[in-house]
Design an enzyme around this catalytic site. Structure first.
Site, PDB file in Angstrom:
ATOM      1  N   ARG A  18       0.991  -1.139  -0.019  1.00 48.18           N
ATOM      2  CA  ARG A  18       0.127   0.110  -0.010  1.00 48.18           C
ATOM      3  C   ARG A  18       0.940   1.283   0.117  1.00 48.18           C
ATOM      4  O   ARG A  18       1.119   1.927  -0.929  1.00 48.18           O
ATOM      5  CB  ARG A  18      -0.883  -0.105   1.256  1.00 48.18           C
ATOM      6  CG  ARG A  18      -2.248   1.070   1.055  1.00 48.18           C
ATOM      7  CD  ARG A  18      -1.690   2.386   1.599  1.00 48.18           C
ATOM      8  NE  ARG A  18      -1.282   2.545   2.759  1.00 48.18           N
ATOM      9  CZ  ARG A  18      -0.718   3.849   3.358  1.00 48.18           C
ATOM     10  NH1 ARG A  18      -0.656   4.872   2.760  1.00 48.18           N
ATOM     11  NH2 ARG A  18      -0.209   3.890   4.610  1.00 48.18           N
ATOM     12  N   ASP A  19       1.580   1.654   1.037  1.00 50.54           N
ATOM     13  CA  ASP A  19       2.233   2.819   1.266  1.00 50.54           C
ATOM     14  C   ASP A  19       3.491   2.688   0.271  1.00 50.54           C
ATOM     15  O   ASP A  19       3.820   3.816  -0.172  1.00 50.54           O
ATOM     16  CB  ASP A  19       2.798   2.996   2.810  1.00 50.54           C
ATOM     17  CG  ASP A  19       3.146   4.280   3.050  1.00 50.54           C
ATOM     18  OD1 ASP A  19       3.743   5.063   2.139  1.00 50.54           O
ATOM     19  OD2 ASP A  19       3.395   4.636   4.321  1.00 50.54           O
ATOM     20  N   HIS A 211       8.934   7.071   8.860  1.00 53.31           N
ATOM     21  CA  HIS A 211       9.799   7.315   7.632  1.00 53.31           C
ATOM     22  C   HIS A 211      11.126   7.430   7.773  1.00 53.31           C
ATOM     23  O   HIS A 211      11.550   7.930   9.015  1.00 53.31           O
ATOM     24  CB  HIS A 211       9.073   8.521   6.930  1.00 53.31           C
ATOM     25  CG  HIS A 211       7.750   7.853   6.088  1.00 53.31           C
ATOM     26  ND1 HIS A 211       7.403   7.958   4.984  1.00 53.31           N
ATOM     27  CD2 HIS A 211       6.643   7.488   6.802  1.00 53.31           C
ATOM     28  CE1 HIS A 211       6.195   7.560   4.541  1.00 53.31           C
ATOM     29  NE2 HIS A 211       5.857   7.173   5.724  1.00 53.31           N
ATOM     30  N   CYS A 242       4.578   9.876   1.472  1.00 57.11           N
ATOM     31  CA  CYS A 242       3.215  10.441   1.244  1.00 57.11           C
ATOM     32  C   CYS A 242       2.976  11.379  -0.194  1.00 57.11           C
ATOM     33  O   CYS A 242       3.922  12.362  -0.108  1.00 57.11           O
ATOM     34  CB  CYS A 242       2.881  11.104   2.365  1.00 57.11           C
ATOM     35  SG  CYS A 242       1.394  11.884   2.264  1.00 57.11           S
ATOM     36  N   ASN A 251       9.524   4.572   3.916  1.00 56.48           N
ATOM     37  CA  ASN A 251       9.340   3.924   5.022  1.00 56.48           C
ATOM     38  C   ASN A 251      10.518   3.554   5.582  1.00 56.48           C
ATOM     39  O   ASN A 251      11.520   2.938   4.812  1.00 56.48           O
ATOM     40  CB  ASN A 251       8.395   2.931   5.098  1.00 56.48           C
ATOM     41  CG  ASN A 251       6.861   3.530   4.457  1.00 56.48           C
ATOM     42  OD1 ASN A 251       6.306   3.965   5.397  1.00 56.48           O
ATOM     43  ND2 ASN A 251       6.546   3.392   3.304  1.00 56.48           N
TER      44      ASN A 251
END
Length: 301
Positions: A18-19, A211, A242, A251
């Site tokens: 996802r991220d 992060h 982001c 991350n």
């Protein structure tokens, strides 16, 4: 630090699908499924698979429904998805994804950039989202973006984050995740905020999401674990960032977190070599070098 300062085990949630992929060009569904398959072999118990958000804002997750239909292939993994609205929560639950992360920006500047709403208005939606999730048999985690700092408003006051966390729990959130959205936290600030939030909501589990923008992500993770946190997010290869926070880089890398914790005597239940194999697959899929120092060192040796 002594071994007695650390828990026996921690639970790592893999957020790469996802991220990690949200800033990348959209991958074919088969590539995304191949990544999930590789990660499901590692021993990871929880994986954030996708996001039910606007396809225009985040094209990388425009296939969320199609991906969700395939998650039953790996029944031993608890999959979840991120949402940023009530509509997104309805989409996710309708696809059978009942465990959700609902992101709220603690700072007003990031809230406007991320969802074009005031923090208070976005927080108020937790009541409806929690009802949807609980009726579907899932759990709702409120991710508090910019818990430490905001790219627009500067340093986030501790009392502001505590206030939003209290409100989220009062409205039905089952867990709170403190997110260092732009990677500016440091260990002392991490422990200070965790202690303040825990004092305010002592019966609610606290997770963390760091992060590595300034290279302090692993140090912050260790500080959080020393402070009693046992739920941590990480992304294979260190992918991520982001799209609505200027300067936010990847991350912390899953493999680096596993290495640090296991070498410190903290059991993760995840096989490092298998994660590195998954990272190699991810690097081929995205077509550029991963940020993880451990992965690069392994490839070079």
């Amino acid at each position: 630090m002594t071994r007695r300062d650390l828990p026996a085990t921690v639970d790592i949630r893999e957020v790469g699908p996802r991220d990690g992929l949200q800033l990348e060009a959209p991958l074919p569904l088969q590539d995304r499924l191949a990544i999930l398959k590789a990660l499901a072999k590692t021993g990871l118990r929880r994986i954030e698979a996708t996001a039910f958000v606007s396809p225009k804002a985040v094209p990388a997750h425009s296939d969320a429904e199609l991906l969700a239909d395939e998650l039953e292939r790996w029944p031993h993994v608890e999959f979840s998805a991120l949402v940023a609205s009530v509509g997104g929560a309805r989409r996710a639950v309708g696809c059978g994804v009942a465990n959700l992360e609902y992101v709220i920006s603690v700072s007003e500047g990031h809230s406007q950039a991320n969802v074009r709403r005031r923090t208070a208005d976005a927080t108020a939606d937790i009541a409806e989202i929690a009802q949807l999730v609980h009726q579907a048999g899932g759990q709702l985690e409120a991710i508090l973006a910019t818990s430490w700092d905001c790219p627009f408003d500067g340093r986030t006051p501790i009392e502001r984050t505590v206030e939003v966390a209290q409100r989220a729990v009062a409205l039905g959130a089952d867990r709170i995740c403190l997110a260092d959205t732009i990677g500016t936290a440091t260990p002392l600030r991490v422990t200070s905020l965790i202690h303040a939030v825990r004092e305010a909501i002592p019966d609610t589990e606290i997770a963390v999401h760091f992060h590595n923008t300034r290279g302090s992500g692993l140090a912050c993770s260790l500080a959080a674990v020393q402070a009693g946190v046992t739920q941590l997010d990480a992304s294979v290869g260190g992918l991520g960032g982001c799209p609505f926070a200027p300067g936010a880089s990847g991350n912390i890398a899953t493999e680096e977190l596993i290495y640090m914790l296991e070498e410190s005597g903290v059991h993760t239940g995840v096989d490092l070599d298998t994660v590195l194999t998954a990272a190699a697959l991810v690097e081929r899929a995205v077509g550029h070098q991963l940020q993880s120092n451990l992965f690069r060192a392994t490839v070079q040796t």
